[in-house]
Scaffold this active site. Structure first.
Site, PDB file in Angstrom:
ATOM      1  N   ASP A  81      -3.587  18.544 -35.133  1.00  0.00           N
ATOM      2  CA  ASP A  81      -4.579  17.894 -34.278  1.00  0.00           C
ATOM      3  C   ASP A  81      -3.924  17.545 -32.938  1.00  0.00           C
ATOM      4  OD1 ASP A  81      -7.012  16.635 -33.620  1.00  0.00           O
ATOM      5  OD2 ASP A  81      -6.403  14.729 -34.521  1.00  0.00           O
ATOM      6  N   ASP A 103      -4.304  21.161 -27.047  1.00  0.00           N
ATOM      7  CA  ASP A 103      -5.123  20.261 -26.228  1.00  0.00           C
ATOM      8  C   ASP A 103      -4.652  20.286 -24.780  1.00  0.00           C
ATOM      9  OD1 ASP A 103      -6.609  18.344 -25.035  1.00  0.00           O
ATOM     10  OD2 ASP A 103      -6.044  16.706 -26.375  1.00  0.00           O
ATOM     11  N   GLU A 133      -9.736  22.258 -26.369  1.00  0.00           N
ATOM     12  CA  GLU A 133     -10.631  21.189 -25.926  1.00  0.00           C
ATOM     13  C   GLU A 133     -10.957  21.358 -24.458  1.00  0.00           C
ATOM     14  OE1 GLU A 133      -9.836  17.155 -27.234  1.00  0.00           O
ATOM     15  OE2 GLU A 133     -10.541  16.327 -25.327  1.00  0.00           O
ATOM     16  N   GLY A 208     -13.290  11.835 -32.181  1.00  0.00           N
ATOM     17  CA  GLY A 208     -13.615  10.423 -31.932  1.00  0.00           C
ATOM     18  C   GLY A 208     -14.832   9.958 -32.707  1.00  0.00           C
ATOM     19  N   SER A 210     -15.011   8.251 -35.748  1.00  0.00           N
ATOM     20  CA  SER A 210     -14.983   6.970 -36.480  1.00  0.00           C
ATOM     21  C   SER A 210     -15.807   5.950 -35.716  1.00  0.00           C
ATOM     22  CB  SER A 210     -13.553   6.455 -36.605  1.00  0.00           C
ATOM     23  OG  SER A 210     -12.783   7.306 -37.421  1.00  0.00           O
ATOM     24  N   TYR A 230     -12.171  12.649 -38.313  1.00  0.00           N
ATOM     25  CA  TYR A 230     -12.113  11.212 -38.611  1.00  0.00           C
ATOM     26  C   TYR A 230     -10.658  10.790 -38.769  1.00  0.00           C
ATOM     27  CZ  TYR A 230     -17.121  11.294 -39.691  1.00  0.00           C
ATOM     28  OH  TYR A 230     -18.484  11.427 -39.629  1.00  0.00           O
ATOM     29  N   THR A 232      -9.427   7.085 -37.242  1.00  0.00           N
ATOM     30  CA  THR A 232      -9.341   5.617 -37.192  1.00  0.00           C
ATOM     31  C   THR A 232      -9.891   4.969 -38.457  1.00  0.00           C
ATOM     32  OG1 THR A 232      -9.524   5.692 -34.791  1.00  0.00           O
ATOM     33  CG2 THR A 232     -10.027   3.583 -35.854  1.00  0.00           C
TER      34      THR A 232
HETATM   35 ZN    ZN Z   1      -9.270  13.971 -31.128  1.00  0.00          ZN
END
Ligand code: ZN
Length: 283
Positions: A81, A103, A133, A208, A210, A230, A232
């Site tokens: 990630d 990213d 992204e 993002g 959560s 998911y 957080t």
């Molecule tokens: Zn992310």
């Protein structure tokens, strides 16, 4: 055995559901997420950020998640990630990760394209999917600073050009969500999701998530999101269960006991999310 995210995400795209991607922090997270996937017969992606990798190394996380995959009756993929550069992505591939994200969203459009293209070319040669992204997911990403005040939405025309020129196999988009803990209820701009879905044909990814209401996420999935991240709320669930146990049993010093309660909290929330994403029974 670990599988790549390719077939999982293409099946999700074709059949209008999403695969949950859950950030794992340690062995207990891995086992708790796998338990949820098994109970719901759901394909699952386990993923780690560079910040998490720093605690133990790519090889440790590969070891844990590949052991989980070996026991699993459902497809399990291990994803990098927020890969922070070409080298990190290569290190993950070498260790055995079956999916990576590069990213470049903090770079200019052209620099993001160049960086993503370099990783996507290696991924294509190795048969490993590469997520990229475009646009900004707000908030605090991994252990970096908070991102604020920028237009968060991905432009559909740019998305089309980006996918064509980079060869990325899935795309994380900015649609109003942010990493970390929300101070007010977030709002997913569904029209942006639809417009990007119409513009590109690769699976779309939501970061993002959560703290985003399940109804909004379900609608975004209906509108074309195929992978939902998911992180957080798994951390919050584990800590909540662990701390609650210790508050009730302050004399206990065997860490397996509070960990068990933390794991039960993770399994519970992951099952709820998998049901909402529609991945139940898709394994
Ligand atoms: Zn992310």
């Amino acid at each position: 055995m670990l599988v790549t995210t390719k077939d999982m995400l293409l099946d999700a795209q074709k059949n209008h559901y999403a695969v949950g991607a859950f950030n794992v922090e340690n062995l207990e997270f891995v086992m708790a997420v796998l338990a949820a996937a098994e109970e719901t017969k759901s394909p699952v992606i386990m993923q780690t950020t560079p910040g998490t990798i720093k605690t133990a190394g790519l090889d440790y996380f590969y070891g844990m998640v590949s052991a989980a995959a070996a026991r699993a009756s459902v497809p399990v993929a291990l994803h990098l990630d927020h890969g922070d550069g070409f080298d990190r992505c290569m290190q993950a591939l070498r260790v055995g990760y079956t999916s990576v994200m590069i990213d470049g969203s903090h770079e200019s459009f052209e620099d993001n394209i160049a960086l993503t293209k370099s990783v996507a070319a290696v991924g294509a040669a190795m048969g490993v999917p590469v997520e990229a992204e475009l646009g900004k997911v707000g908030g605090k990403e991994d252990d970096g600073p908070a991102v604020e005040g920028e237009n968060p939405y991905t432009d559909p025309d740019e998305a089309r050009e980006f996918v064509e020129r980079t060869g990325c196999t899935s795309l994380a988009i900015g649609v109003g969500t942010a990493h970390g803990v929300y101070t007010e209820t977030p709002h997913i701009e569904q029209d942006v999701v639809k417009a990007i879905r119409a513009a590109v044909d690769v699976p779309l990814v939501l970061h993002g998530t959560s703290g985003v209401p399940d109804e909004q996420v379900a609608e975004a999935v209906k509108n074309g999101i195929c992978k939902v991240n998911y992180a957080t709320e798994l951390r919050q669930a584990y800590t909540k269960g662990y701390m609650a146990f210790m508050a009730e049993n302050p004399g206990v010093f065997d860490p397996k006991k509070p960990a068990k309660q933390g794991m039960a909290e993770i399994t519970n929330i992951v099952k709820i999310r998998m049901e909402n994403l529609g991945s139940v029974g898709r394994a």
